[in-house]
Design a protein around this motif. Structure first.
Motif, mmCIF file in Angstrom:
data_model
loop_
_atom_site.group_PDB
_atom_site.id
_atom_site.type_symbol
_atom_site.label_atom_id
_atom_site.label_comp_id
_atom_site.label_asym_id
_atom_site.label_seq_id
_atom_site.Cartn_x
_atom_site.Cartn_y
_atom_site.Cartn_z
ATOM 1 N N SER A 65 0.768 -1.286 -0.060
ATOM 2 C CA SER A 65 0.081 0.037 -0.060
ATOM 3 C C SER A 65 0.817 1.325 -0.128
ATOM 4 C CB SER A 65 -0.930 -0.005 1.166
ATOM 5 O OG SER A 65 -0.242 0.432 2.420
ATOM 6 N N LYS A 68 3.121 3.566 -4.991
ATOM 7 C CA LYS A 68 2.128 4.332 -5.715
ATOM 8 C C LYS A 68 1.717 3.529 -7.038
ATOM 9 C CE LYS A 68 3.743 8.756 -4.521
ATOM 10 N NZ LYS A 68 4.737 9.770 -4.955
ATOM 11 N N SER A 69 2.564 2.681 -7.488
ATOM 12 C CA SER A 69 2.559 1.901 -8.649
ATOM 13 C C SER A 69 1.472 0.822 -8.583
ATOM 14 C CB SER A 69 3.784 1.463 -9.568
ATOM 15 O OG SER A 69 4.356 0.790 -8.509
ATOM 16 N N LYS A 71 -1.234 0.720 -6.055
ATOM 17 C CA LYS A 71 -2.538 0.750 -5.726
ATOM 18 C C LYS A 71 -3.461 0.621 -6.661
ATOM 19 C CE LYS A 71 -1.177 3.922 -2.168
ATOM 20 N NZ LYS A 71 -1.236 5.015 -1.292
ATOM 21 N N SER A 72 -3.406 0.881 -7.981
ATOM 22 C CA SER A 72 -4.409 0.274 -8.911
ATOM 23 C C SER A 72 -4.407 -1.004 -9.300
ATOM 24 C CB SER A 72 -4.596 1.728 -9.933
ATOM 25 O OG SER A 72 -3.255 1.383 -10.775
ATOM 26 N N ASP A 73 -3.515 -1.853 -9.057
ATOM 27 C CA ASP A 73 -3.227 -3.200 -9.624
ATOM 28 C C ASP A 73 -4.561 -4.131 -9.105
ATOM 29 O OD1 ASP A 73 -2.437 -5.865 -9.575
ATOM 30 O OD2 ASP A 73 -0.763 -4.898 -10.648
ATOM 31 N N ALA A 74 -5.012 -4.710 -10.068
ATOM 32 C CA ALA A 74 -6.233 -5.490 -9.771
ATOM 33 C C ALA A 74 -5.907 -6.559 -8.620
ATOM 34 C CB ALA A 74 -6.937 -6.105 -11.062
ATOM 35 N N MET A 77 -5.762 -4.992 -5.445
ATOM 36 C CA MET A 77 -7.431 -4.877 -4.789
ATOM 37 C C MET A 77 -7.899 -5.916 -4.449
ATOM 38 S SD MET A 77 -7.216 -1.521 -5.240
ATOM 39 C CE MET A 77 -8.691 -1.471 -4.409
#
Length: 122
Positions: A65, A68-69, A71-74, A77
């Motif tokens: 967490s 930055k790179s 945080k949007s990775d499936a 998530m």
């Protein structure tokens, strides 16, 4: 290793840090097939426990967490969703496993949700 890299600003978003994060996410994505050494992400890995200094879902989520790179990775998530799914109706988290060394601490028991574990999960 990733936690160490992220603690040093000039290494935080380097290729080595990104590759290390990708390695963790790949282990998660392929957790039924990939079991390198002691880095298996099986049922014990997925149990909530504290403190967040071991190889477990709370620690790995915490470290990832901070990148930055990721945080949007499936895959990330999905890890976060699994942790969130373990909240009780009061939005608190209860340990699902206990490190015996910490059994006298509030997070070292499985009866009531300790504030520390809930803090780590948030």
């Amino acid at each position: 290793m990733l936690k160490l890299l992220l603690a040093i600003p000039e290494y935080a978003e380097t290729e080595i840090a990104k590759n290390t994060a990708t390695g963790l996410l790949t282990l998660w994505e392929n957790s039924l097939e990939l079991h390198p050494h002691m880095f298996y992400m099986g049922t014990d890995f997925r149990k909530l426990k504290a403190p967040a200094m071991w190889y477990d879902i709370v620690s790995v989520t915490d470290v990832l967490s901070n990148m930055k790179s990721v945080k949007s990775d499936a895959r990330f998530m999905k890890i976060v969703s699994l942790v969130k799914s373990k909240q009780d109706s009061s939005k608190l988290f209860t340990p699902e496993a206990v490190f015996q060394k910490f059994k006298e601490w509030d997070f070292g028991q499985k009866k009531t949700p300790p504030p520390y574990l809930t803090y780590l999960c948030y």
